[in-house]
Design a protein around this motif. Structure first.
Motif, mmCIF file in Angstrom:
data_model
loop_
_atom_site.group_PDB
_atom_site.id
_atom_site.type_symbol
_atom_site.label_atom_id
_atom_site.label_comp_id
_atom_site.label_asym_id
_atom_site.label_seq_id
_atom_site.Cartn_x
_atom_site.Cartn_y
_atom_site.Cartn_z
ATOM 1 N N PHE A 103 6.368 7.277 6.988
ATOM 2 C CA PHE A 103 6.511 8.734 6.958
ATOM 3 C C PHE A 103 5.997 9.170 5.589
ATOM 4 O O PHE A 103 6.566 8.804 4.565
ATOM 5 N N LYS A 104 4.899 9.901 5.540
ATOM 6 C CA LYS A 104 4.269 10.242 4.267
ATOM 7 C C LYS A 104 4.471 11.706 3.888
ATOM 8 O O LYS A 104 4.148 12.601 4.671
ATOM 9 N N PRO A 105 4.982 11.948 2.686
ATOM 10 C CA PRO A 105 5.096 13.328 2.216
ATOM 11 C C PRO A 105 3.778 13.750 1.579
ATOM 12 O O PRO A 105 3.434 13.289 0.503
ATOM 13 N N ILE A 154 4.882 -1.330 -7.184
ATOM 14 C CA ILE A 154 3.444 -1.288 -7.463
ATOM 15 C C ILE A 154 2.665 -1.009 -6.173
ATOM 16 O O ILE A 154 2.894 -1.664 -5.150
ATOM 17 N N GLU A 155 1.734 -0.067 -6.241
ATOM 18 C CA GLU A 155 0.862 0.156 -5.087
ATOM 19 C C GLU A 155 -0.334 -0.789 -5.155
ATOM 20 O O GLU A 155 -1.100 -0.787 -6.124
ATOM 21 N N MET A 156 -0.438 -1.616 -4.117
ATOM 22 C CA MET A 156 -1.533 -2.571 -4.002
ATOM 23 C C MET A 156 -2.143 -2.421 -2.622
ATOM 24 O O MET A 156 -1.402 -2.296 -1.632
ATOM 25 N N PRO A 169 0.819 -1.212 0.000
ATOM 26 C CA PRO A 169 0.000 0.000 0.000
ATOM 27 C C PRO A 169 0.854 1.263 0.000
ATOM 28 O O PRO A 169 2.040 1.215 0.317
ATOM 29 N N CYS A 170 0.205 2.371 -0.336
ATOM 30 C CA CYS A 170 0.905 3.656 -0.276
ATOM 31 C C CYS A 170 1.343 3.900 1.171
ATOM 32 O O CYS A 170 2.508 4.141 1.439
ATOM 33 N N SER A 171 0.383 3.793 2.108
ATOM 34 C CA SER A 171 0.685 4.065 3.520
ATOM 35 C C SER A 171 0.410 2.849 4.397
ATOM 36 O O SER A 171 -0.497 2.055 4.109
ATOM 37 N N LEU A 198 8.022 -5.827 0.251
ATOM 38 C CA LEU A 198 6.829 -5.092 0.679
ATOM 39 C C LEU A 198 7.148 -3.605 0.754
ATOM 40 O O LEU A 198 8.150 -3.223 1.362
ATOM 41 N N ARG A 199 6.313 -2.791 0.118
ATOM 42 C CA ARG A 199 6.459 -1.351 0.269
ATOM 43 C C ARG A 199 5.337 -0.833 1.158
ATOM 44 O O ARG A 199 4.294 -1.499 1.308
ATOM 45 N N GLY A 200 5.532 0.349 1.730
ATOM 46 C CA GLY A 200 4.498 0.959 2.558
ATOM 47 C C GLY A 200 5.105 2.154 3.258
ATOM 48 O O GLY A 200 6.217 2.066 3.787
ATOM 49 N N THR A 220 -4.545 6.722 1.462
ATOM 50 C CA THR A 220 -3.767 7.543 0.515
ATOM 51 C C THR A 220 -3.625 6.781 -0.803
ATOM 52 O O THR A 220 -3.513 5.553 -0.812
ATOM 53 N N ASP A 221 -3.636 7.508 -1.895
ATOM 54 C CA ASP A 221 -3.400 6.952 -3.242
ATOM 55 C C ASP A 221 -4.289 5.753 -3.607
ATOM 56 O O ASP A 221 -3.843 4.845 -4.331
ATOM 57 N N GLY A 222 -5.538 5.764 -3.132
ATOM 58 C CA GLY A 222 -6.465 4.670 -3.443
ATOM 59 C C GLY A 222 -6.753 4.545 -4.940
ATOM 60 O O GLY A 222 -6.886 3.435 -5.461
ATOM 61 N N ALA A 223 -6.825 5.678 -5.641
ATOM 62 C CA ALA A 223 -7.198 5.651 -7.066
ATOM 63 C C ALA A 223 -6.192 4.893 -7.919
ATOM 64 O O ALA A 223 -6.531 4.341 -8.960
ATOM 65 N N GLN A 224 -4.943 4.887 -7.462
ATOM 66 C CA GLN A 224 -3.908 4.210 -8.254
ATOM 67 C C GLN A 224 -3.531 2.851 -7.669
ATOM 68 O O GLN A 224 -2.663 2.165 -8.208
ATOM 69 N N SER A 225 -4.185 2.474 -6.581
ATOM 70 C CA SER A 225 -3.836 1.195 -5.940
ATOM 71 C C SER A 225 -4.632 0.068 -6.566
ATOM 72 O O SER A 225 -5.855 0.170 -6.722
ATOM 73 N N SER A 259 2.457 3.055 -10.807
ATOM 74 C CA SER A 259 1.336 3.518 -9.972
ATOM 75 C C SER A 259 1.358 5.040 -9.873
ATOM 76 O O SER A 259 0.400 5.719 -10.252
ATOM 77 N N HIS A 260 2.491 5.591 -9.373
ATOM 78 C CA HIS A 260 2.611 7.053 -9.334
ATOM 79 C C HIS A 260 2.770 7.610 -10.746
ATOM 80 O O HIS A 260 2.422 8.752 -11.012
ATOM 81 N N GLY A 261 3.288 6.774 -11.639
ATOM 82 C CA GLY A 261 3.509 7.213 -13.020
ATOM 83 C C GLY A 261 2.231 7.426 -13.814
ATOM 84 O O GLY A 261 2.256 8.084 -14.862
HETATM 85 MN MN MN Z 1 1.815 6.635 -2.919
#
Ligand code: MN
Ligand code: PEP
Length: 338
Positions: free
Chosen positions: A131-133, A298-300, A102-104, A126-128, A309-314, A272-274
């Motif tokens: 600390f979120k900008p 990849i954001e999943m 996930p993004c966060s 695993l990404r996540g 956060t970033d649900g539309a691209q997940s 995903s961010h792209g």
């Molecule tokens: Mn994100």
């Protein structure tokens, strides 16, 4: 660099250019053509301010020859760099790992469910974000150190290595303690003090391209990390800002082979961010693998509709599963595995 003199430049003006080049500790090598003279400058001029030469009387223009980066350049190191985040997530070889999540980090349960889904889909790390900008100061800023602990628990449960962002110099030590790879986000890609700090810690660094950064600037940002002692830098193409607004960013696919031609560092693509849209992620992931990326980010989310956060691209766990399957076939076509 090469200093191109104007056709009307006098002997005195050419001599003055030669003097200044020598004052810089470099060697001049004038070449007199039928119409004009050029003065080739021999030596590493990267630390010199060549702009002063541009303003000298009789000078038409100054043409740089050496790239402004050194340690990241293929000329410095001809074999490709391979960065090991964990045994199963090695970036820069024939295997193309997938870093997903996930993004966060939203809760212990959410990150654990995500990690299990990444494992089940055949992902390798695993990404996540802990600390979120965030563009808006009132948006969720991440759980900070508590988020790192939740990521560590998910790693313990699944064996997946953790890639997570560090936002400030003050947090480098604690993020480095928990993470297997530190992410520098697009907004911090030109935060030189932060780049220096991650260059001084031992974990690999995933350096995202600044959203308004040229390829030259990205490689100079990588240079800050490399020159501070950390050779384990992974570049990430995550899209740049353009006039196009049907996507959140424009994923610059040609940056992947271009970076490979200029640098020995491995390159991750983040579709995903792209793109900013879940519906576009799989196509751009396949295109990225075809373009030669060394890993995918990849954001999943287990429940994208309710992502903080970033649900539309997940994408969903099922979509990640399908994405990895189809990318594996693309990878095979270019003699790589996933
Ligand atoms: Mn994100
Ligand atoms: C992220 O990976 O969630 C992120 C914030 O990425 P970027 O810095 O590319 O926007």
């Amino acid at each position: 660099m090469i200093v191109v003199m104007k056709a009307a430049a006098t002997e005195d003006q050419i001599n003055h250019v030669k003097e200044l080049i020598r004052e810089m500790g470099l060697t001049d090598h004038p070449i007199q053509g039928s119409e004009l003279t050029v003065v080739a400058v021999i030596g590493d001029d990267r630390k010199k301010d060549s702009n002063v030469l541009e303003n000298l009387p009789g000078v038409d223009r100054v043409v740089p020859i050496l790239a402004p980066y050194k340690l990241s350049a293929v000329e410095t190191k001809s074999e490709r760099s391979v960065v090991r985040i964990s045994d199963e997530c090695v970036i820069g070889g024939e295997h193309v790992p997938v870093i997903a999540g996930p993004c966060s980090v939203e809760s212990e349960e959410q990150i654990l469910t995500s990690a299990k889904a990444v494992r089940a889909a055949g992902g390798h790390a695993l990404r996540g974000g802990a600390f979120k900008p965030r563009t808006n100061p009132y948006s969720f800023q991440g759980y900070g150190v508590d988020g790192l602990k939740m990521l560590a628990a998910a790693r313990d449960a699944t064996g997946l290595a953790i890639v997570t962002e560090v936002l400030s110099v003050d947090d480098v030590d604690v993020v480095s303690e928990y993470a297997d790879c530190l992410q520098i986000g697009t907004r911090n890609a030109a935060n030189y003090k932060l780049l220096e700090a991650v260059g001084k810690q031992p974990k690999p660094v995933l350096l995202k391209r600044g959203m308004a950064m040229t390829i030259d600037e990205l490689l100079q940002a990588a240079e800050y990390i490399l020159s501070n002692g950390n050779p384990n830098v992974i570049l990430c193409e995550r899209g740049i800002r353009t006039f196009e607004d049907h996507t959140r960013n424009t994923l610059s696919l040609s940056a992947i082979p271009e970076l490979h031609q200029r640098s020995h560092l491995p390159i991750v693509s983040d579709p995903s961010h792209g793109t900013g849209h879940a519906r576009l992620v799989a196509d751009m992931a396949r295109a990225s693998v075809a373009a030669g990326c060394d890993a995918l980010a990849i954001e999943m989310h287990p429940d994208p509709e309710h992502a903080w956060t970033d649900g539309a691209q997940s994408i969903t766990p099922q979509a990640l599963n399908d994405l990895i399957k189809s990318c594996t076939r693309i990878a095979a076509a270019i003699d790589r595995s996933m």
